[in-house]
Design a protein around this motif. Structure first.
Motif, mmCIF file in Angstrom:
data_model
loop_
_atom_site.group_PDB
_atom_site.id
_atom_site.type_symbol
_atom_site.label_atom_id
_atom_site.label_comp_id
_atom_site.label_asym_id
_atom_site.label_seq_id
_atom_site.Cartn_x
_atom_site.Cartn_y
_atom_site.Cartn_z
ATOM 1 N N LEU A 62 0.832 -1.209 0.000
ATOM 2 C CA LEU A 62 0.000 0.000 0.000
ATOM 3 C C LEU A 62 0.865 1.257 0.000
ATOM 4 O O LEU A 62 0.659 2.168 -0.809
ATOM 5 N N THR A 63 1.844 1.330 0.894
ATOM 6 C CA THR A 63 2.662 2.538 0.978
ATOM 7 C C THR A 63 3.514 2.729 -0.278
ATOM 8 O O THR A 63 3.723 3.865 -0.715
ATOM 9 N N ALA A 64 3.979 1.623 -0.874
ATOM 10 C CA ALA A 64 4.757 1.738 -2.112
ATOM 11 C C ALA A 64 3.895 2.315 -3.228
ATOM 12 O O ALA A 64 4.341 3.179 -3.998
ATOM 13 N N ARG A 65 2.645 1.866 -3.307
ATOM 14 C CA ARG A 65 1.753 2.381 -4.348
ATOM 15 C C ARG A 65 1.380 3.844 -4.097
ATOM 16 O O ARG A 65 1.255 4.631 -5.040
ATOM 17 N N LEU A 66 1.214 4.203 -2.835
ATOM 18 C CA LEU A 66 0.915 5.597 -2.527
ATOM 19 C C LEU A 66 2.091 6.500 -2.883
ATOM 20 O O LEU A 66 1.894 7.608 -3.404
ATOM 21 N N ARG A 67 3.309 6.039 -2.626
ATOM 22 C CA ARG A 67 4.478 6.836 -3.011
ATOM 23 C C ARG A 67 4.531 7.033 -4.516
ATOM 24 O O ARG A 67 4.828 8.129 -5.012
ATOM 25 N N ALA A 68 4.225 5.951 -5.257
ATOM 26 C CA ALA A 68 4.244 6.053 -6.715
ATOM 27 C C ALA A 68 3.182 7.032 -7.211
ATOM 28 O O ALA A 68 3.445 7.863 -8.088
ATOM 29 N N LEU A 69 1.987 6.962 -6.641
ATOM 30 C CA LEU A 69 0.923 7.882 -7.054
ATOM 31 C C LEU A 69 1.261 9.316 -6.669
ATOM 32 O O LEU A 69 0.963 10.245 -7.422
ATOM 33 N N GLY A 70 1.878 9.490 -5.504
ATOM 34 C CA GLY A 70 2.259 10.832 -5.094
ATOM 35 C C GLY A 70 3.271 11.451 -6.028
ATOM 36 O O GLY A 70 3.216 12.651 -6.322
ATOM 37 N N ARG A 71 4.206 10.646 -6.516
ATOM 38 C CA ARG A 71 5.194 11.162 -7.464
ATOM 39 C C ARG A 71 4.532 11.583 -8.768
ATOM 40 O O ARG A 71 4.930 12.552 -9.405
ATOM 41 N N ARG A 72 3.511 10.853 -9.168
ATOM 42 C CA ARG A 72 2.869 11.144 -10.449
ATOM 43 C C ARG A 72 1.911 12.315 -10.365
ATOM 44 O O ARG A 72 1.426 12.795 -11.383
ATOM 45 N N ARG A 73 1.613 12.790 -9.152
ATOM 46 C CA ARG A 73 0.679 13.919 -9.016
ATOM 47 C C ARG A 73 1.267 15.178 -9.631
ATOM 48 O O ARG A 73 0.556 15.957 -10.254
ATOM 49 N N SER A 74 2.573 15.379 -9.466
ATOM 50 C CA SER A 74 3.208 16.551 -10.044
ATOM 51 C C SER A 74 3.424 16.334 -11.522
ATOM 52 O O SER A 74 3.829 15.244 -11.934
#
Length: 225
Positions: free
Chosen positions: A108-120
């Protein structure tokens, strides 16, 4: 990251909130659909963790309403359901990723980090295949001048395919490029995203930009199909 958790199981929501706080994130939790939508629409969060089964409004409806006003805040959908049709329903509603319960907190945390990077907005020159144009920096996709709304994950998949226009790209290569934990991800999830992309960039225009290469993966036609 600031993370919103919309989950009606109070114990799970609190566990996630405390776990994410321990990882250095700011996490808020709400437990029903109406409050979840209200919080999501504030625009205060980098990523939203959204359960499907909620009182008031379900996760799919929250995601659909959110996407009308906010196309870009990443949404990770949680559900007790499984199967590609349930995944497709979540993606059609506008979710960027999908995780079935029970799940690993590490994943879960790995996927959230990936999504957070893609937000910008990502850098990079605009890509074109015929009248299909993708501007990764602006996070805008157009076909013949008509803007097409894509989720963050869809945009990343399409970007990789268009960067390799005319060449066959394996599903595993797409996973390695786009997903944060490709080794833990079923390659068939790529089919779900490609199907969603086709419904958006091809079907409404009577085109066929994304071609299946049997035994390999997919190829974007350089002329846009």
């Amino acid at each position: 990251m600031r993370i919103l958790i919309v989950e009606d199981e109070a114990g799970l929501a609190d566990s996630l909130r405390r776990g994410l706080a321990a990882e250095g994130h700011w996490a808020d939790a709400v437990h029903d659909g109406h409050r979840g939508l209200e919080a999501a629409l504030t625009g205060a969060y980098d990523v939203i963790v959204l359960d499907v089964m909620l009182p008031g409004l379900d996760g799919h409806e929250i995601c659909r309403r959110l996407r009308r006003l906010d196309p870009w805040t990443p949404v990770l959908m949680l559900t007790a359901k499984d199967g590609e049709y349930d995944e497709a329903e979540g993606l059609d509603a506008g979710a960027d990723d999908y995780l079935s319960k029970p799940f690993s907190f590490v994943v879960l945390t790995a996927r959230l980090r990936a999504l957070g990077r893609r937000r910008s907005p990502a850098g990079g020159r605009p890509l074109a295949a015929g009248d299909l144009v993708l501007d990764p920096a602006a996070r805008v996709c157009r076909r013949g001048g008509r803007e097409i709304e894509l989720t963050a994950r869809e945009l990343s998949v399409l970007r990789y395919l268009m960067e390799n226009a005319g060449r066959a790209v394996a599903k595993r290569d797409i996973l390695d490029e786009v997903w944060d934990s490709p080794a833990d991800t079923d390659p068939n999830i790529v089919e779900v995203y490609v199907s969603s992309l086709r419904r958006k960039i091809d079907v409404p225009f009577g085109r066929r930009a994304i071609v299946t290469v049997h035994g390999t993966g997919y190829r974007v036609a350089p002329d846009g199909g």
